[in-house]
Design an enzyme around this catalytic site. Structure first.
Site, short mmCIF file in Angstrom:
data_model
loop_
_atom_site.label_atom_id
_atom_site.label_comp_id
_atom_site.label_asym_id
_atom_site.label_seq_id
_atom_site.Cartn_x
_atom_site.Cartn_y
_atom_site.Cartn_z
N PRO A 252 0.82 -1.22 0.00
CA PRO A 252 0.00 0.00 0.00
C PRO A 252 0.85 1.27 0.00
CG PRO A 252 -0.09 -1.08 2.14
CD PRO A 252 0.66 -1.99 1.24
N GLU B 130 2.05 -7.64 8.81
CA GLU B 130 2.36 -6.20 8.81
C GLU B 130 3.18 -5.81 7.58
OE1 GLU B 130 1.16 -3.89 10.73
OE2 GLU B 130 0.04 -5.42 11.82
N ARG C 63 -4.08 -7.60 -20.36
CA ARG C 63 -5.04 -7.03 -21.32
C ARG C 63 -4.36 -6.19 -22.39
NH1 ARG C 63 -10.29 -6.59 -20.21
NH2 ARG C 63 -10.39 -4.65 -21.37
N ASP D 186 -10.54 1.07 -24.56
CA ASP D 186 -10.92 1.01 -23.15
C ASP D 186 -10.63 2.32 -22.44
OD1 ASP D 186 -11.97 -1.50 -23.01
OD2 ASP D 186 -10.17 -2.47 -22.25
N1 SAH Z 1 1.38 -2.63 7.70
C1 SAH Z 1 1.41 -2.29 6.31
C2 SAH Z 1 0.27 -2.96 5.57
C3 SAH Z 1 0.46 -4.45 5.44
S1 SAH Z 1 -0.85 -5.19 4.57
C4 SAH Z 1 1.27 -0.79 6.16
O1 SAH Z 1 0.62 -0.18 7.01
O2 SAH Z 1 1.77 -0.21 5.19
C5 SAH Z 1 -0.17 -6.76 4.18
C6 SAH Z 1 0.28 -6.97 2.74
O3 SAH Z 1 -0.84 -6.82 1.89
C7 SAH Z 1 1.30 -5.98 2.23
O4 SAH Z 1 2.61 -6.39 2.53
C8 SAH Z 1 1.04 -5.99 0.74
O5 SAH Z 1 1.74 -7.03 0.08
C9 SAH Z 1 -0.44 -6.28 0.65
N2 SAH Z 1 -1.25 -5.07 0.42
C10 SAH Z 1 -2.14 -4.52 1.27
N3 SAH Z 1 -2.72 -3.44 0.74
C11 SAH Z 1 -2.21 -3.28 -0.49
C12 SAH Z 1 -2.41 -2.33 -1.53
N4 SAH Z 1 -3.26 -1.31 -1.40
N5 SAH Z 1 -1.71 -2.47 -2.68
C13 SAH Z 1 -0.83 -3.48 -2.82
N6 SAH Z 1 -0.59 -4.42 -1.86
C14 SAH Z 1 -1.27 -4.33 -0.72
#
Ligand code: SAH
Length: 257
Positions: free
Chosen positions: A88, A115, A153, A168
């Site tokens: 994220p 995490e 795609r 698209d």
């Molecule tokens: N503690 C981290 C979030 C971990 S979520 C923080 O606060 O930044 C657990 C895993 O889910 C991440 O390592 C990632 O691989 C995936 N993930 C969660 N949300 C995501 C998103 N919006 N985009 C891409 N991968 C995501």
């Protein structure tokens, strides 16, 4: 193009990739997908891939060793392809990024859990961090599938339709025009007359106008005046009669008079 997926839940990928466009792309060898269980590279008896965070606090962190070992055994040391961590905190996935990545021969995708992963994976192994949006999911598996589908795609031969993904939304810088199919009238709601006319010049013009209109109404931030085509000014002037145009479009049209 090859995608190598690294996850502690590799079994979640199969049902989805064996459907529809990804399945066809796999069968036609437009793409290849390999899945790897990071657990296979954990060296202890219990195949541990996570541990508690230094400094305390809740949650678990994915250990660096199994991730490094997995990627280096499969992709080489240093890896021969981009190593992407779904996260994220990464750059936001959009059409341009998918298009850029579609020119790679292969990608290694690391799916985090808990995490997230030990920071040394980011510092010394990962070449790019990609997010699918500003919200947090529990794992990188769905984000990885989303990234693979968005890229696939765009690969030649992946879509049955010969015009492919070029119409698209986002490809042209505009949202795509509305679609209708049979019946021509449903509950008294009629399909726009022009679409039934068989006049392709008029249909193209109507579709272009609708694409301009919905982009202006729904995603004015996408609108790029430099990408306007011949004939768009006329359509925009027509739209000025129907909707309140944003100031930058008014200025643009004003400047042309
Ligand atoms: N503690 C981290 C979030 C971990 S979520 C923080 O606060 O930044 C657990 C895993 O889910 C991440 O390592 C990632 O691989 C995936 N993930 C969660 N949300 C995501 C998103 N919006 N985009 C891409 N991968 C995501």
């Amino acid at each position: 193009m090859r995608f190598d997926l690294f996850s502690i839940f590799p079994e979640v990928f199969d049902p989805y990739i064996n459907l529809s466009i990804l399945k066809k792309a796999l069968e036609n060898q437009v793409i290849e997908i390999r899945t790897f269980d990071i657990r296979d590279w954990a060296t202890d008896k219990h195949h541990t891939t996570d541990d508690t965070p230094f400094g305390g606090g809740g949650g678990m962190v994915m250990k660096p060793e199994p991730i490094f070992s997995a990627i280096e055994e499969i992709e080489g040391r240093p890896p021969a392809c981009p190593v992407i961590l779904l996260s994220p905190q990464g750059e936001l996935l959009n059409h341009q990024l998918a298009e850029e990545l579609s020119h790679e021969e292969s990608l290694a995708l690391i799916c985090g859990r808990y995490e997230g992963v030990d920071e040394r994976v980011l510092e010394h192994l990962v070449t790019r961090e990609i997010s699918i949006g500003d919200y947090v999911l529990s794992g990188g598996e769905l984000p990885a599938l989303i990234l693979i589908e968005a890229i696939t795609r765009l690969l030649p031969g992946a879509l049955g339709d010969p015009t492919g993904a070029s119409d698209d939304s986002f490809a042209s810088g505009l949202l795509e025009y509305p679609h209708y199919t049979r019946p021509a009238e449903f509950r008294g709601w009629k399909v726009p007359e022009v679409l039934l006319s068989g006049n392709h010049r008029e249909i193209d013009s109507w579709r272009r106008k609708q694409a301009l209109k919905r982009t202006l109404l729904q995603r004015p931030d996408l609108f790029d005046l430099r990408k306007l085509a011949k004939g768009d000014s006329k359509l925009l002037l027509e739209l000025a009669e129907e909707i309140e145009l944003p100031a930058f479009i008014k200025n643009f049209l004003g400047g042309r008079e």
